[in-house]
Design a protein around this motif. Sequence first.
Motif, PDB file in Angstrom:
ATOM      1  N   GLY A   1     117.275 102.053  43.015  1.00 42.62           N
ATOM      2  CA  GLY A   1     116.177 102.949  43.360  1.00 42.62           C
ATOM      3  C   GLY A   1     115.140 103.081  42.268  1.00 42.62           C
ATOM      4  N   GLU A   2     115.227 102.242  41.246  1.00 49.19           N
ATOM      5  CA  GLU A   2     114.303 102.330  40.107  1.00 49.19           C
ATOM      6  C   GLU A   2     112.849 102.193  40.529  1.00 49.19           C
ATOM      7  N   ILE A   3     112.572 101.376  41.535  1.00 47.34           N
ATOM      8  CA  ILE A   3     111.183 101.245  41.991  1.00 47.34           C
ATOM      9  C   ILE A   3     110.986 101.933  43.353  1.00 47.34           C
ATOM     10  N   GLY A   4     111.919 102.796  43.705  1.00 45.84           N
ATOM     11  CA  GLY A   4     111.808 103.539  44.954  1.00 45.84           C
ATOM     12  C   GLY A   4     112.183 102.700  46.159  1.00 45.84           C
ATOM     13  N   GLU A   5     111.720 103.111  47.324  1.00 48.14           N
ATOM     14  CA  GLU A   5     111.989 102.355  48.547  1.00 48.14           C
ATOM     15  C   GLU A   5     111.044 101.160  48.606  1.00 48.14           C
TER      16      GLU A   5
ATOM     17  N   GLY B   1     107.182 101.995  42.140  1.00 42.46           N
ATOM     18  CA  GLY B   1     106.820 100.951  41.187  1.00 42.46           C
ATOM     19  C   GLY B   1     106.952  99.565  41.778  1.00 42.46           C
ATOM     20  N   TYR B   2     107.029  98.566  40.892  1.00 43.95           N
ATOM     21  CA  TYR B   2     107.014  97.179  41.352  1.00 43.95           C
ATOM     22  C   TYR B   2     107.881  96.290  40.456  1.00 43.95           C
ATOM     23  N   ILE B   3     108.189  95.124  40.988  1.00 42.50           N
ATOM     24  CA  ILE B   3     108.770  94.027  40.211  1.00 42.50           C
ATOM     25  C   ILE B   3     107.880  92.819  40.451  1.00 42.50           C
ATOM     26  N   ARG B   4     107.387  92.229  39.377  1.00 46.17           N
ATOM     27  CA  ARG B   4     106.610  90.991  39.485  1.00 46.17           C
ATOM     28  C   ARG B   4     107.468  89.858  38.958  1.00 46.17           C
ATOM     29  N   ILE B   5     107.544  88.768  39.728  1.00 41.31           N
ATOM     30  CA  ILE B   5     108.448  87.668  39.380  1.00 41.31           C
ATOM     31  C   ILE B   5     107.656  86.375  39.240  1.00 41.31           C
ATOM     32  N   PRO B   6     107.274  85.988  38.004  1.00 38.21           N
ATOM     33  CA  PRO B   6     106.620  84.695  37.800  1.00 38.21           C
ATOM     34  C   PRO B   6     107.606  83.565  38.110  1.00 38.21           C
ATOM     35  N   LEU B   7     107.094  82.432  38.593  1.00 34.82           N
ATOM     36  CA  LEU B   7     107.970  81.301  38.946  1.00 34.82           C
ATOM     37  C   LEU B   7     109.148  81.794  39.787  1.00 34.82           C
ATOM     38  N   PHE B   8     108.832  82.468  40.878  1.00 30.69           N
ATOM     39  CA  PHE B   8     109.836  83.223  41.632  1.00 30.69           C
ATOM     40  C   PHE B   8     110.993  82.373  42.132  1.00 30.69           C
TER      41      PHE B   8
ATOM     42  N   ASP C   1     108.914  91.286  35.441  1.00 31.59           N
ATOM     43  CA  ASP C   1     108.051  92.356  34.962  1.00 31.59           C
ATOM     44  C   ASP C   1     108.345  93.570  35.837  1.00 31.59           C
ATOM     45  N   VAL C   2     109.007  94.570  35.261  1.00 32.49           N
ATOM     46  CA  VAL C   2     109.388  95.767  36.012  1.00 32.49           C
ATOM     47  C   VAL C   2     108.515  96.926  35.532  1.00 32.49           C
ATOM     48  N   ASN C   3     107.528  97.270  36.325  1.00 31.64           N
ATOM     49  CA  ASN C   3     106.602  98.354  35.958  1.00 31.64           C
ATOM     50  C   ASN C   3     106.012  98.172  34.562  1.00 31.64           C
ATOM     51  N   GLY C   4     105.691  96.905  34.240  1.00 29.90           N
ATOM     52  CA  GLY C   4     105.077  96.610  32.949  1.00 29.90           C
ATOM     53  C   GLY C   4     106.049  96.273  31.834  1.00 29.90           C
ATOM     54  N   GLU C   5     107.351  96.425  32.096  1.00 32.43           N
ATOM     55  CA  GLU C   5     108.375  96.092  31.096  1.00 32.43           C
ATOM     56  C   GLU C   5     108.922  94.694  31.380  1.00 32.43           C
TER      57      GLU C   5
END
Length: 335
Positions: free
Chosen positions: A142-146, A245-252, A259-263
Amino acid sequence: MLRWGIAAAGKISNDFVTAIVQCLPENEHKVVAIASRSQKTADEFAKKHGIPKAYEGYDKLAKDEKVDIVYIGVLNPQHYEIAKLMLEHGKHVLCEKPLTLNEKQTKKLIGISKEKNLFLMEAVWSRCFPAYKEMKKIIESGEIGEVLQVNVDFGVPIIQNERINKKELGGGVILDLGVYLLQFQQYVFRGSKPTKVVASGVLNENGVDSSVAAVLIHEGGKTAVVSASGTVSLSCEARVSGTKGYIRIPLFWCPTSLDVNGELREFPLPKNSDQFEYKNSAGLAYEAEEARKCIMKGKLESPQITQSESIELAQLMDKLRAAVGVVYPADSEAY
């Protein structure tokens, strides 16, 4: 020890064998045989990788009693027949994606594996990367919510490659790149099947898709937007968006970071000398080890990419092809 046979001596087979040799313990994985359409190609591959047996054609590999499992890296239209041959001769199978050309072939192949009590896994290597497992934990915590939205694209100018641009070779970006997009949204929304799929695309002169885009609607207001192109380069990354929040996945498809909320969270590949044809191919070791673990436990499928998920992926690819207008000769055959 899991004793591997390799069906086909192309680039992906080269990378798979290199990953096994460089990244996994020799007392747990050993490549003992290679088969190719020509003896010359098989011999050259065997010499390069130090493989003791080299076969012309795939029948001899199927009959080799010292082979436990076969990795199948042939062209798409051959996946079904070669995997079927290996299963019928008592071999476990790890088959490159897409598992087959369509839903009918996929269901038939899975039926054979169950009947023979043998392990069968579609080689969606992405699922075995540590970054995917971390992404799953983040979503479930639940770190980035639903999670309500997935955006993912994959674009590489490969449409001129013969295996991509010809229908008789199972060409098109849906089967080559689209399978990665579809499995990604499937993984994020695991347990939920799309209630609606809207897709469109562009065909080349040979009647195969050079680009495709789709929107997949899930229950609960969840949406996935995916696009693939064989003509232009795209960002080749994914974004999972939740209410917090979000998760961004380069080269998914082969990620080494999230990248989890900028981390930034990093997951380095196994130590290797980077003698590979494709991006991050050392990660192929992850799926090889997944196959070994499952077989050692007596499992017939991997929990990372289940056989029911492979059927769903085949169904989704069939839907996208139908929307775009891509029909293979195998689609009209009975199985």
